[in-house]
Design a protein around this motif. Structure first.
Motif, PDB file in Angstrom:
ATOM      1  N   VAL A 127       0.739  -1.250  -0.101  1.00 19.70           N
ATOM      2  CA  VAL A 127      -0.006   0.158   0.082  1.00 19.70           C
ATOM      3  C   VAL A 127       0.812   1.288   0.093  1.00 19.70           C
ATOM      4  N   CYS A 128       0.743   2.026  -0.920  1.00 19.06           N
ATOM      5  CA  CYS A 128       1.557   3.168  -0.970  1.00 19.06           C
ATOM      6  C   CYS A 128       1.223   4.170  -0.041  1.00 19.06           C
ATOM      7  N   VAL A 129       1.700   5.104   0.663  1.00 16.99           N
ATOM      8  CA  VAL A 129       1.310   5.732   1.749  1.00 16.99           C
ATOM      9  C   VAL A 129       2.060   7.219   1.434  1.00 16.99           C
ATOM     10  N   ASP A 130       1.647   8.300   1.893  1.00 14.87           N
ATOM     11  CA  ASP A 130       2.381   9.685   2.077  1.00 14.87           C
ATOM     12  C   ASP A 130       3.224   9.488   3.274  1.00 14.87           C
ATOM     13  N   MET A 131       4.132  10.436   3.271  1.00 16.22           N
ATOM     14  CA  MET A 131       5.110  10.611   4.387  1.00 16.22           C
ATOM     15  C   MET A 131       5.668  11.984   4.438  1.00 16.22           C
ATOM     16  N   TRP A 132       5.698  12.662   5.620  1.00 15.13           N
ATOM     17  CA  TRP A 132       6.323  13.902   5.472  1.00 15.13           C
ATOM     18  C   TRP A 132       7.578  13.977   6.312  1.00 15.13           C
ATOM     19  N   ASP A 133       8.635  14.764   6.014  1.00 17.67           N
ATOM     20  CA  ASP A 133       9.716  14.617   6.769  1.00 17.67           C
ATOM     21  C   ASP A 133       9.777  16.100   7.316  1.00 17.67           C
ATOM     22  N   VAL A 134       9.619  16.228   8.600  1.00 16.02           N
ATOM     23  CA  VAL A 134       9.512  17.363   9.425  1.00 16.02           C
ATOM     24  C   VAL A 134      10.601  17.565  10.183  1.00 16.02           C
ATOM     25  N   THR A 135      11.944  17.349   9.796  1.00 19.06           N
ATOM     26  CA  THR A 135      12.928  17.333  10.737  1.00 19.06           C
ATOM     27  C   THR A 135      13.643  18.702  10.495  1.00 19.06           C
ATOM     28  N   GLY A 136      13.129  19.672  11.128  1.00 22.85           N
ATOM     29  CA  GLY A 136      13.390  20.996  11.238  1.00 22.85           C
ATOM     30  C   GLY A 136      13.902  21.871  10.178  1.00 22.85           C
ATOM     31  N   ARG A 137      13.260  21.511   8.764  1.00 26.01           N
ATOM     32  CA  ARG A 137      13.463  22.310   7.791  1.00 26.01           C
ATOM     33  C   ARG A 137      12.442  23.430   7.842  1.00 26.01           C
ATOM     34  N   ASP A 138      12.795  24.297   6.900  1.00 31.35           N
ATOM     35  CA  ASP A 138      11.720  25.516   6.613  1.00 31.35           C
ATOM     36  C   ASP A 138      10.400  24.980   6.217  1.00 31.35           C
ATOM     37  N   VAL A 139      10.577  24.020   5.060  1.00 33.62           N
ATOM     38  CA  VAL A 139       9.231  23.367   4.478  1.00 33.62           C
ATOM     39  C   VAL A 139       9.471  21.959   4.717  1.00 33.62           C
ATOM     40  N   SER A 140       8.222  21.299   5.152  1.00 35.85           N
ATOM     41  CA  SER A 140       8.248  19.708   5.181  1.00 35.85           C
ATOM     42  C   SER A 140       8.326  19.293   3.877  1.00 35.85           C
ATOM     43  N   LYS A 141       9.298  18.177   3.780  1.00 38.80           N
ATOM     44  CA  LYS A 141       9.002  17.660   2.446  1.00 38.80           C
ATOM     45  C   LYS A 141       8.263  16.462   2.455  1.00 38.80           C
ATOM     46  N   LYS A 142       7.421  16.277   1.277  1.00 41.15           N
ATOM     47  CA  LYS A 142       6.433  15.131   1.144  1.00 41.15           C
ATOM     48  C   LYS A 142       6.946  14.059   0.237  1.00 41.15           C
ATOM     49  N   TYR A 143       6.918  12.768   0.871  1.00 40.20           N
ATOM     50  CA  TYR A 143       7.163  11.558   0.020  1.00 40.20           C
ATOM     51  C   TYR A 143       5.997  10.925  -0.284  1.00 40.20           C
ATOM     52  N   ASP A 144       5.671  10.804  -1.670  1.00 41.65           N
ATOM     53  CA  ASP A 144       4.253  10.396  -1.669  1.00 41.65           C
ATOM     54  C   ASP A 144       4.256   9.069  -2.171  1.00 41.65           C
ATOM     55  N   GLY A 145       2.985   8.326  -2.444  1.00 40.28           N
ATOM     56  CA  GLY A 145       2.980   6.759  -2.739  1.00 40.28           C
ATOM     57  C   GLY A 145       3.631   6.575  -4.083  1.00 40.28           C
ATOM     58  N   GLY A 146       4.415   5.444  -3.767  1.00 35.54           N
ATOM     59  CA  GLY A 146       5.301   5.004  -4.956  1.00 35.54           C
ATOM     60  C   GLY A 146       6.645   5.171  -4.392  1.00 35.54           C
ATOM     61  N   SER A 147       7.114   6.286  -3.816  1.00 28.78           N
ATOM     62  CA  SER A 147       8.426   6.333  -3.052  1.00 28.78           C
ATOM     63  C   SER A 147       8.325   5.905  -1.497  1.00 28.78           C
ATOM     64  N   VAL A 148       7.064   5.564  -0.912  1.00 32.38           N
ATOM     65  CA  VAL A 148       7.083   5.158   0.185  1.00 32.38           C
ATOM     66  C   VAL A 148       5.816   4.137   0.382  1.00 32.38           C
ATOM     67  N   TRP A 149       6.042   3.095   0.771  1.00 30.31           N
ATOM     68  CA  TRP A 149       4.829   1.983   0.848  1.00 30.31           C
ATOM     69  C   TRP A 149       5.104   1.049   2.075  1.00 30.31           C
TER      70      TRP A 149
END
Length: 157
Positions: free
Chosen positions: A104-126
């Motif tokens: 199942v592809c899921v979305d994931m956000w990287d919120v490690t102190g960056r100014d803007v959170s980076k989104k990893y979307d389905g296909g790159s995270v499952w």
């Protein structure tokens, strides 16, 4: 406040069919095969409220990164943790798809102190169920982008 009832969460659990129906019992006799216990993922009204997220420390799942995890790009999530902190927020249909062995592809956000959170979307995270009923979260791009190394810790919520 004292007279308010707590919110009851809807949890996912397994229903095990230990006893065959009359039709199943007759089919087993005809085919001379034993009854096979089956299980089905069902939704039940929980007895306890859903876990409360502490926004000061929201990371319900913490994993230490090892060299092996970096090489394969996967985090193993135990069965209990998956049901307690992840699947109870999913729809029953999506949870059944995962439980039936599909990725199942899921979305994931990287919120490690960056100014803007980076989104990893389905296909790159499952997510995928593995052989022992635990689950694997494949997120190799996150490992690479963050430069995660042996001994680092990652938190999920």
């Amino acid at each position: 406040m004292a007279n308010q009832r707590p919110l009851l969460s809807m949890k996912k659990t397994f229903f095990y069919n230990f006893f065959p129906s009359k039709v199943e019992e007759e089919a087993c006799k005809v085919n001379n095969t034993p009854h096979i216990v089956t299980r089905e993922l069902v939704k039940i009204k929980g007895l306890y409220p859903a876990p409360k997220i502490d926004m000061q420390n929201p990371w319900q799942i913490k994993k230490n990164i090892t060299h092996d995890k970096i090489v394969v790009g996967m985090l193993m999530i135990p069965f209990f943790v998956m049901f307690e902190y992840i699947l109870q927020y999913w729809t029953l249909v999506m949870a059944k798809i995962l439980e039936n062995g599909c990725s199942v592809c899921v979305d994931m956000w990287d919120v490690t102190g960056r100014d803007v959170s980076k989104k990893y979307d389905g296909g790159s995270v499952w997510l995928r169920k593995v052989y022992n009923d635990d689950f694997a979260l494949w997120c190799i791009e996150l490992f690479r982008d963050c430069g995660l190394g042996d001994g680092d810790e990652i938190g999920l919520y």
